[in-house]
Write a protein that holds these residues in place. Structure first.
Motif, short mmCIF file in Angstrom:
data_model
loop_
_atom_site.label_atom_id
_atom_site.label_comp_id
_atom_site.label_asym_id
_atom_site.label_seq_id
_atom_site.Cartn_x
_atom_site.Cartn_y
_atom_site.Cartn_z
N VAL A 2 11.65 -5.81 8.99
CA VAL A 2 10.84 -5.72 7.77
C VAL A 2 9.48 -5.10 8.07
N LEU A 3 8.93 -5.39 9.24
CA LEU A 3 7.63 -4.83 9.60
C LEU A 3 7.69 -3.31 9.67
N GLU A 4 8.83 -2.77 10.05
CA GLU A 4 8.97 -1.32 10.15
C GLU A 4 9.13 -0.67 8.78
N GLN A 5 9.59 -1.44 7.82
CA GLN A 5 9.88 -0.89 6.49
C GLN A 5 8.75 -1.10 5.49
N HIS A 6 7.89 -2.09 5.72
CA HIS A 6 6.86 -2.44 4.75
C HIS A 6 5.51 -2.58 5.45
N ARG A 7 4.64 -1.61 5.23
CA ARG A 7 3.37 -1.55 5.95
C ARG A 7 2.41 -2.65 5.54
N ASN A 8 2.60 -3.23 4.39
CA ASN A 8 1.67 -4.28 3.96
C ASN A 8 2.06 -5.66 4.47
N ILE A 9 3.14 -5.73 5.24
CA ILE A 9 3.57 -7.00 5.84
C ILE A 9 3.23 -7.01 7.33
N ARG A 10 2.58 -8.06 7.74
CA ARG A 10 2.24 -8.27 9.15
C ARG A 10 2.92 -9.54 9.63
N ALA A 11 2.91 -9.76 10.93
CA ALA A 11 3.52 -10.97 11.49
C ALA A 11 2.74 -11.42 12.71
N VAL A 12 2.90 -12.68 13.03
CA VAL A 12 2.22 -13.26 14.18
C VAL A 12 3.13 -14.32 14.81
N ILE A 13 3.06 -14.38 16.13
CA ILE A 13 3.75 -15.44 16.86
C ILE A 13 2.73 -16.55 17.09
N PRO A 14 2.93 -17.76 16.58
CA PRO A 14 1.92 -18.82 16.66
C PRO A 14 1.41 -19.05 18.08
N GLU A 15 0.10 -19.15 18.20
CA GLU A 15 -0.54 -19.25 19.52
C GLU A 15 -0.17 -20.53 20.27
N SER A 16 0.13 -21.59 19.54
CA SER A 16 0.44 -22.86 20.20
C SER A 16 1.88 -22.93 20.69
N GLY A 17 2.65 -21.87 20.44
CA GLY A 17 4.04 -21.84 20.85
C GLY A 17 4.98 -21.99 19.67
N THR A 18 6.23 -21.61 19.88
CA THR A 18 7.20 -21.62 18.79
C THR A 18 8.57 -22.00 19.33
N SER A 19 9.56 -22.03 18.44
CA SER A 19 10.93 -22.32 18.88
C SER A 19 11.61 -21.04 19.32
N LEU A 20 12.47 -21.17 20.32
CA LEU A 20 13.22 -20.05 20.86
C LEU A 20 14.71 -20.25 20.62
N TRP A 21 15.46 -19.17 20.57
CA TRP A 21 16.91 -19.25 20.54
C TRP A 21 17.47 -18.20 21.49
N ALA A 22 18.70 -18.39 21.92
CA ALA A 22 19.34 -17.44 22.82
C ALA A 22 20.81 -17.30 22.46
N ASP A 23 21.30 -16.06 22.51
CA ASP A 23 22.73 -15.78 22.41
C ASP A 23 23.29 -15.70 23.83
N ILE A 24 24.40 -16.39 24.06
CA ILE A 24 24.92 -16.59 25.41
C ILE A 24 26.41 -16.27 25.45
N TRP A 25 26.84 -15.53 26.46
CA TRP A 25 28.28 -15.33 26.69
C TRP A 25 28.84 -16.58 27.35
N VAL A 26 29.90 -17.14 26.80
CA VAL A 26 30.57 -18.28 27.41
C VAL A 26 32.07 -18.00 27.46
N GLN A 27 32.74 -18.62 28.41
CA GLN A 27 34.18 -18.42 28.58
C GLN A 27 34.92 -19.64 28.04
#
Length: 378
Positions: free
Chosen positions: A270-295
């Protein structure tokens, strides 16, 4: 759109076209989260194989559905309470028959559950050629004991290939006249933003960011002992125009809301498509997620097929492959530092160190989270 609900993108449609002709003749079957691996990477891998073998890449729209398939392949049924445990909406349809895959995408949240239910089996470290290049935080994420607990001496139960985070997006034209720029979770409580915020309808995410604001972990298991949590949640609720985990960005684009909390893979495009939208990663930290290959658990895989599985995993961990994952999926490969990725907004090492992967909590603790969440409607 969001990574955890039903999505159809142009990339996914192209992927469907790419694999449709390969399903009649293949050795390796890979079930992957839709949009988490770019078509360009799959084409490059097939060209590198330089053989008559075809790989069946089957995209699935939802991580929860992939987990259900893992259960189904092991002859297990999902309890009626499973949907509430995962906190995901029901899918609009369920595919009737999907052949058991040799390798699948799983989110980090499901890893311990899959181990406990014997749905997956550990990987062979000797076959993971680039394991030493994986940062310790991602190695630790997938090294577990047989109970699914994180254990530095445990086995390797998966191969992380993409990760992302929760962040804040905002309308610059609406926020700038207010005289501040959002930098951290505490800004969501500013009186100027009353009834101008959209939040994810996810208790772990929203109560988690409150805990982070108060200096606690996303995985806190004694929230009833933290008196400020309910007060902060109630106050934040007064700031919110609506909760939604799927269509939370369109009102921001339209100007109906001024600020939204969401996932990086949704917000970065969305940031690439709309110049009036900005974003920030919270300074105190945030939640993470990961995609993982499993067998998936399997007793009788041939040496040839096992070799193909590790060839694909190792291919995803090559630098060129990581660059494609970063650029085309708006995620981050674990082998490239976030600051060197190709996305417009990157996470600093300082903020990354303060951030956390959301892990499953005991049912008794989840009941406390849900009780707090449901109390907003009372």
């Amino acid at each position: 759109m969001n990574r955890r609900s039903f999505i159809l993108t142009s990339t996914a449609l192209t992927l469907g076209s790419l694999i449709s002709g390969c399903q009649a003749n293949h050795d390796l079957k890979i079930l992957l989260l839709q949009g988490s691996i770019p078509v360009q990477l799959i084409r490059a891998f097939n060209q590198e194989l330089n053989s008559e073998k075809n790989i069946n890449f089957n995209p699935q729209a939802n991580l929860a559905e992939i987990y259900r398939l893992l259960e189904k392949w092991q002859g297990k049924t999902t309890p009626a309470t499973e949907e509430s445990r995962f906190q995901f909406p029901s899918l609009p349809f369920i595919q009737s028959e999907i052949e058991k895959a040799d390798l699948v995408t799983l989110g980090n949240y499901w890893l311990s559950l899959a181990i406990q239910e014997n749905l997956i089996q550990p990987l062979n470290q000797n076959e993971l050629n680039n394991w030493a290049n994986i940062p310790p935080v991602f190695q630790n994420l997938v090294m577990r004991n047989n109970q699914g607990d994180i254990d530095g001496n445990g086995q390797i139960w998966g191969a992380p290939y993409r990760w992302g985070y929760t962040m804040i997006a905002y309308r610059e034209d609406k926020i700038a006249p207010l005289g501040f720029t959002p930098k951290d979770w505490s800004d969501l409580w500013r009186v100027e933003l009353m009834n101008q915020i959209s939040l994810l309808s996810q208790p772990r995410e929203i109560i988690g960011l409150i805990l982070k604001k108060l200096g606690y972990s996303y995985n806190t298991n004694n929230i009833q002992e933290i008196e400020d949590v309910y007060r902060e949640l109630t106050t934040l609720n007064n700031q919110v125009k609506f909760y939604d985990s799927t269509n939370y960005l369109q009102p921001l684009i339209n100007g109906d809301t001024w600020l939204a909390v969401g996932w990086s893979t949704d917000i970065l495009p969305v940031l690439e498509q709309h110049r009036n939208i900005r974003a920030v990663i919270p300074e105190s930290g945030t939640s993470l997620w990961a995609d993982i290959w499993v067998q998936p658990y399997e007793n009788n895989l041939s040496e040839e097929k096992l070799g193909e599985i590790y060839r694909w995993i190792n291919y995803c961990w090559q630098e060129d492959s990581a660059t494609r994952i970063n650029f085309f999926t708006k995620g981050n490969s674990p082998i490239l530092s976030a600051e060197n990725a190709n996305n417009r907004l990157q996470m600093s090492e300082e903020i990354f160190a303060k951030s956390e992967f959301i892990e499953p909590l005991p049912e008794t603790i989840m009941a406390q989270y849900n009780e707090l969440w449901q109390g907003l409607n009372n």
